[in-house]
Design a protein around this motif. Structure first.
Motif, PDB file in Angstrom:
ATOM      1  N   HIS A   1      11.199  43.133  -1.547  1.00  0.00           N
ATOM      2  CA  HIS A   1       9.703  43.396  -2.128  1.00  0.00           C
ATOM      3  C   HIS A   1       8.973  44.287  -1.388  1.00  0.00           C
ATOM      4  N   ARG A   2       9.306  44.825  -0.244  1.00  0.00           N
ATOM      5  CA  ARG A   2       8.715  45.852   0.379  1.00  0.00           C
ATOM      6  C   ARG A   2       9.734  47.032   0.516  1.00  0.00           C
ATOM      7  N   ALA A   3       9.364  48.268   0.541  1.00  0.00           N
ATOM      8  CA  ALA A   3      10.371  49.268   0.481  1.00  0.00           C
ATOM      9  C   ALA A   3       9.496  50.876   0.716  1.00  0.00           C
ATOM     10  N   ARG A   4      10.036  51.623   1.325  1.00  0.00           N
ATOM     11  CA  ARG A   4       9.559  53.156   1.643  1.00  0.00           C
ATOM     12  C   ARG A   4      10.251  54.129   0.717  1.00  0.00           C
ATOM     13  N   LEU A   5      10.064  54.605  -0.358  1.00  0.00           N
ATOM     14  CA  LEU A   5      10.848  55.498  -1.021  1.00  0.00           C
ATOM     15  C   LEU A   5      10.638  56.741  -0.835  1.00  0.00           C
ATOM     16  N   SER A   6      11.349  57.738  -0.610  1.00  0.00           N
ATOM     17  CA  SER A   6      11.261  59.281  -0.300  1.00  0.00           C
ATOM     18  C   SER A   6      11.116  59.860  -1.847  1.00  0.00           C
ATOM     19  N   ALA A   7      10.508  60.929  -2.213  1.00  0.00           N
ATOM     20  CA  ALA A   7      10.541  61.839  -3.228  1.00  0.00           C
ATOM     21  C   ALA A   7      10.413  63.169  -3.088  1.00  0.00           C
TER      22      ALA A   7
ATOM     23  N   ILE B   1       6.741  57.117  -1.706  1.00  0.00           N
ATOM     24  CA  ILE B   1       6.142  56.138  -2.476  1.00  0.00           C
ATOM     25  C   ILE B   1       6.169  54.601  -1.716  1.00  0.00           C
ATOM     26  N   GLU B   2       5.240  54.068  -1.404  1.00  0.00           N
ATOM     27  CA  GLU B   2       5.339  52.627  -0.595  1.00  0.00           C
ATOM     28  C   GLU B   2       5.376  51.694  -1.847  1.00  0.00           C
TER      29      GLU B   2
ATOM     30  N   THR C   1       2.845  44.652  -8.901  1.00  0.00           N
ATOM     31  CA  THR C   1       3.685  45.464  -8.300  1.00  0.00           C
ATOM     32  C   THR C   1       2.812  46.681  -8.001  1.00  0.00           C
ATOM     33  N   ALA C   2       2.632  46.861  -6.560  1.00  0.00           N
ATOM     34  CA  ALA C   2       1.801  48.127  -6.135  1.00  0.00           C
ATOM     35  C   ALA C   2       2.876  49.246  -5.828  1.00  0.00           C
ATOM     36  N   LEU C   3       2.376  50.570  -5.950  1.00  0.00           N
ATOM     37  CA  LEU C   3       3.213  51.690  -5.694  1.00  0.00           C
ATOM     38  C   LEU C   3       2.025  52.398  -5.354  1.00  0.00           C
ATOM     39  N   VAL C   4       2.432  52.942  -3.862  1.00  0.00           N
ATOM     40  CA  VAL C   4       1.402  53.617  -3.257  1.00  0.00           C
ATOM     41  C   VAL C   4       1.878  55.041  -3.256  1.00  0.00           C
ATOM     42  N   LEU C   5       1.299  56.224  -3.853  1.00  0.00           N
ATOM     43  CA  LEU C   5       1.641  57.456  -3.748  1.00  0.00           C
ATOM     44  C   LEU C   5       0.780  58.164  -2.537  1.00  0.00           C
ATOM     45  N   ARG C   6       1.773  58.813  -1.592  1.00  0.00           N
ATOM     46  CA  ARG C   6       1.258  59.651  -0.537  1.00  0.00           C
ATOM     47  C   ARG C   6       1.014  60.810  -0.831  1.00  0.00           C
TER      48      ARG C   6
ATOM     49  N   PRO D   1       2.941  43.664 -14.076  1.00  0.00           N
ATOM     50  CA  PRO D   1       2.113  44.603 -14.289  1.00  0.00           C
ATOM     51  C   PRO D   1       2.205  45.427 -12.874  1.00  0.00           C
ATOM     52  N   ILE D   2       2.039  47.211 -13.350  1.00  0.00           N
ATOM     53  CA  ILE D   2       2.096  47.980 -12.158  1.00  0.00           C
ATOM     54  C   ILE D   2       0.682  48.394 -11.905  1.00  0.00           C
ATOM     55  N   GLN D   3       0.510  48.577 -10.742  1.00  0.00           N
ATOM     56  CA  GLN D   3      -0.725  49.179 -10.193  1.00  0.00           C
ATOM     57  C   GLN D   3      -0.569  50.407  -9.203  1.00  0.00           C
ATOM     58  N   PHE D   4      -0.938  51.733  -9.495  1.00  0.00           N
ATOM     59  CA  PHE D   4      -0.803  52.753  -8.431  1.00  0.00           C
ATOM     60  C   PHE D   4      -2.058  52.823  -7.627  1.00  0.00           C
TER      61      PHE D   4
END
Length: 462
Positions: A121-127, A184-185, A193-198, A223-226
């Protein structure tokens, strides 16, 4: 192609073999197997290698579920049957306690484990935009590489998040900051579900509209929240939709709900966290009216359940932001009168500093990978001043080597017995070992001679 017979697994899950007097650590190999391998790193006394072909397979080998296994750098133990993964981690813990700490648990606790898939439920994705691979990539890094794996799904992410990997490629590629948004965290709460854009550059109104449309289109089943993070973790703020549910996780057994920001530390595996907290509280056995210390308390993951049992709890943490969050969470759960939180650098704790905190009946320690050496060393003066203080210590560890080192001090210097220890399989399919240990003060302890203490201390820190 050289051939090796695998003798055991090391603490990182690599197969260990000896060929011509040299130790070979082989990715993707299991105990008892005969394999062909290719070395990618050679040193005078050892080599690191990759399994190329399995000539004789272990009965514990299984087909990896993930289609990206072997390319993606995560989940390096998917080829090992899950119960065998747990057993291997238990051996790592026991070996570290024996060889580094020179201690042995009186009892091995049943392993804490849960679902093997969809748990993270926690991860750090690269883009990154990679034209040679068709455009934008979103995912984890490739094995032993800084390249991003070309992933279309991820079996350890919750299914609704895994399903977003491909749509996120198109979304990010369409943004004005597509080449200035490397990360994206992810934080999955109970209700959002929170998606944090760096975002290294500001976004445009058009970008914001695209994010809103994406969130609306993918609002089921969660629900998704940016959020945006223009600089450090403390700069994060929610963007769209503005009316999304608050990010929280709950511990129903203790009637506790924990609000948090997506960049604040929480456990990656909420189901395992529930069982881990229950185990820790059962081992600590806090009593109403007792004074208890929760060291490296974070946002109160253990503090509040301890307080719910009626004890007075001092939580200490090095992060000011987490201390503030812990205070808010205590108030949110009506436990403000049972808790106190203090910001402190526990890696520099002294005997005088610890004794100055007051008398504690019990203590819980939950340090990062570096362990808690200065903290466990610092309790000596408090124990001399009040022999019945800190009669029980529960230590939750994410590094068996530093747990073993600190256990050596608790047992061989301060006179505790290691009553029980066991693993917490927080990260299935990886070699990461989390564990929990219960220490009880031995009233009949006789300190070792100084020479023996020094020798133990030196070996424990090697």
């Amino acid at each position: 192609m050289p051939i090796a017979k695998i003798e055991s697994l090391d603490h990182e899950g690599h197969g260990v073999a000896h060929v011509d007097g040299k130790t070979i650590f082989i990715d993707g190999a299991l105990t008892g197997e005969t394999i062909e391998y290719s070395s990618y790193r050679k040193k005078p006394s050892f080599e690191n290698a990759q399994s190329i072909r399995v000539l004789k397979a272990s009965s514990q080998r299984v087909n990896p579920k993930c289609q990206h296994f072997g390319v993606c750098g995560g989940c390096s133990m998917q080829h090992l049957e899950p119960s065998a993964q747990v057993a291997a981690k238990q051996r790592v813990l026991e070996d570290n306690l024996r060889h580094i700490g020179k201690v042995k648990a009186e009892r091995i606790l049943p392993a804490i484990y849960g679902p093997s898939w969809g748990y993270r439920h926690r991860a750090r994705l690269s883009a990154r935009m990679v034209e040679k691979k068709g455009g934008m990539l979103v995912g984890f890094h490739e094995k032993r590489s800084s390249f991003i794996a070309d992933m279309t799904k991820c079996e350890i992410l919750p299914p609704h998040v895994s399903a977003l990997l491909v749509p996120l490629r198109g979304l990010i590629a369409s943004l004005s900051i597509s080449r200035r948004m490397p990360q994206i965290e992810l934080a999955v709460g109970d209700n959002v579900t929170a998606l944090v854009l760096r975002n290294m550059d500001p976004i445009t109104e058009e970008d914001e509209q695209k994010l809103a449309e994406f969130a609306a289109a993918h609002s089921k089943p969660h629900p998704i929240q940016f959020w945006l993070q223009p600089k450090g973790p403390d700069t994060v703020f929610p963007l769209v939709p503005a009316d999304a549910p608050r990010l929280t996780y709950s511990m129903p057994e203790f009637a506790i709900e924990m609000p948090y920001k997506p960049t604040e530390f929480t456990q990656v595996n909420p189901q395992i966290n529930q069982v881990m907290v229950r185990r820790a509280i059962d081992l600590l056995d806090p009593q109403p009216g007792e004074s208890i210390a929760d060291m490296f308390c974070g946002l109160g993951n253990f503090t509040l359940p301890i307080a719910r049992r009626g004890a007075q709890v001092l939580g200490m943490e090095g992060s000011k932001q987490l201390c503030e969050r812990a205070v808010e969470n205590a108030t949110h759960n009506g436990l403000q009168d049972k808790t106190k939180f203090t910001e402190a650098n526990l890696f520099e704790m002294t005997e005088e500093g610890f004794a100055g905190l007051g008398d504690f009946d019990r203590m819980l320690i939950d340090p990062p990978r570096d362990g808690a050496m200065e903290l466990v060393k610092s309790i000596g003066l408090a124990l001399k001043r009040r022999p019945d203080a800190l009669k029980r210590i529960v230590y939750v560890s994410c590094n068996p080597a530093t747990l073993a080192r600190d256990a050596s001090v608790l047992v061989n210097v301060h006179g505790y017995k290691l009553k029980a220890a066991g693993i917490i399989n927080m990260f299935p399919h990886t070699a990461h070992v989390e564990s929990i240990a219960w220490f009880e003060r031995d009233p009949h302890f006789v300190p070792k001679a100084p020479e023996a203490e020094d020798e133990t201390s030196n070996e424990a820190t090697e």
